[in-house]
Design a protein around this motif. Structure first.
Motif, PDB file in Angstrom:
ATOM      1  N   ARG A 113      -0.296  30.346  -7.213  1.00  0.00           N
ATOM      2  CA  ARG A 113      -1.370  29.394  -7.490  1.00  0.00           C
ATOM      3  C   ARG A 113      -0.770  28.057  -7.883  1.00  0.00           C
ATOM      4  O   ARG A 113       0.350  27.976  -8.399  1.00  0.00           O
ATOM      5  CB  ARG A 113      -2.258  29.896  -8.632  1.00  0.00           C
ATOM      6  CG  ARG A 113      -3.291  30.898  -8.225  1.00  0.00           C
ATOM      7  CD  ARG A 113      -4.330  30.330  -7.290  1.00  0.00           C
ATOM      8  NE  ARG A 113      -5.352  31.286  -6.924  1.00  0.00           N
ATOM      9  CZ  ARG A 113      -5.281  32.085  -5.872  1.00  0.00           C
ATOM     10  NH1 ARG A 113      -4.240  32.047  -5.074  1.00  0.00           N
ATOM     11  NH2 ARG A 113      -6.267  32.913  -5.622  1.00  0.00           N
ATOM     12  N   LYS A 114      -1.559  27.028  -7.647  1.00  0.00           N
ATOM     13  CA  LYS A 114      -1.148  25.696  -8.080  1.00  0.00           C
ATOM     14  C   LYS A 114      -1.500  25.519  -9.547  1.00  0.00           C
ATOM     15  O   LYS A 114      -2.484  26.075 -10.043  1.00  0.00           O
ATOM     16  CB  LYS A 114      -1.844  24.635  -7.240  1.00  0.00           C
ATOM     17  CG  LYS A 114      -1.386  24.588  -5.793  1.00  0.00           C
ATOM     18  CD  LYS A 114      -2.062  23.449  -5.052  1.00  0.00           C
ATOM     19  CE  LYS A 114      -1.577  23.378  -3.617  1.00  0.00           C
ATOM     20  NZ  LYS A 114      -2.257  22.295  -2.873  1.00  0.00           N
ATOM     21  N   GLU A 115      -0.696  24.713 -10.204  1.00  0.00           N
ATOM     22  CA  GLU A 115      -0.935  24.417 -11.611  1.00  0.00           C
ATOM     23  C   GLU A 115      -2.329  23.810 -11.775  1.00  0.00           C
ATOM     24  O   GLU A 115      -2.769  23.001 -10.957  1.00  0.00           O
ATOM     25  CB  GLU A 115       0.126  23.448 -12.118  1.00  0.00           C
ATOM     26  CG  GLU A 115       0.132  23.255 -13.616  1.00  0.00           C
ATOM     27  CD  GLU A 115       1.318  22.415 -14.061  1.00  0.00           C
ATOM     28  OE1 GLU A 115       2.194  22.106 -13.235  1.00  0.00           O
ATOM     29  OE2 GLU A 115       1.352  22.057 -15.249  1.00  0.00           O
TER      30      GLU A 115
END
Lengths: 112, 113
Positions: free
Chosen positions: B13-15
């Motif tokens: 996942r992206k931050e």
């Protein structure tokens, strides 16, 4: 919960008995000793538990000292597949709010 | 076969994004748990639930949320408030109230980029 102390790592030759010690000097009378192990990148697996008598099952034996301040998990004939991190946990059974705290455990290396 | 399933095994996942990790059991166990494990470390308790519609914070609940709408399911949401979400997440369930034998799922390795 009573705190446990385990050596960070141990070696064992394949086919020999692996004896993993655990100190739990602050254990109280109604606390059980539980052992789990975790093979790399998998979930922990229950091995055995005991209160004050020695216990044996198909995986291992658990020896608890008479004063209950320490115990030893014995894998009678270690195989390469027994290489894992072994956790010793002390907990009260039969009460609500179970929270099992897993510390760093002992990393057992079984060598051919 | 009875057991605990976690999905997916690997998750990226992206931050700043929330992500929900699945945990399902067909063992008919009342109690379920979520743990976090960092490299070379032991397990730390995030949340646990002893019965449906009830759950309690563990030692490191900040930045996480859970729900227990069904006995079989105990999903964990890692929110954007969790400062270091990259870790190995383990779900477990426990037999009744008289035993401490916990059954663990295979785990989900979450990596936040």
């Amino acid at each position: 919960d009573a705190k446990t102390t385990q050596p960070p790592s141990m070696d064992c030759a394949e086919g020999r008995a692996a004896n993993l010690p655990c100190n739990h000097s602050t254990i109280s009378g109604n606390e059980y000793v539980y052992w789990y192990r975790q093979i790399h990148s998998q979930g922990p697996q229950y091995i055995i538990h005991g209160l004050k008598n020695n216990e044996t099952n198909e995986m291992a034996s658990l020896i608890i000292t008479e004063d209950r301040k320490s115990s030893t998990l014995i894998l009678p004939h270690a195989t390469l597949r027994d290489t894992a991190v072994y956790y010793c946990i002390v907990r009260v059974a039969g009460t609500g709010g179970f929270k099992t705290i897993f510390g760093a455990g002992t990393r057992l290396f079984v060598k051919a | 076969d009875g057991g605990i399933t976690q999905s997916p095994k690997y998750l990226f996942r992206k931050e700043g994004q929330n992500v929900t990790l699945s945990c399902e059991q067909n063992l008919n166990h009342d109690a379920m748990y979520w743990y976090r494990q960092d490299p070379g470390q032991g397990l730390r308790l995030i949340y646990y639930s002893q019965i449906v519609n009830d759950f309690q914070k563990g030692d490191i609940a900040e930045g996480y949320s859970v729900s227990r709408e069904k006995k079989e399911s105990f999903p964990l949401t890692v929110t954007s408030a969790q400062k270091n979400p990259t870790a190995f997440y383990l779900c477990a369930s426990r037999v009744g109230t008289d035993h401490n034998e916990q059954f663990f799922g295979p785990g989900t390795r979450l990596t936040v980029l």
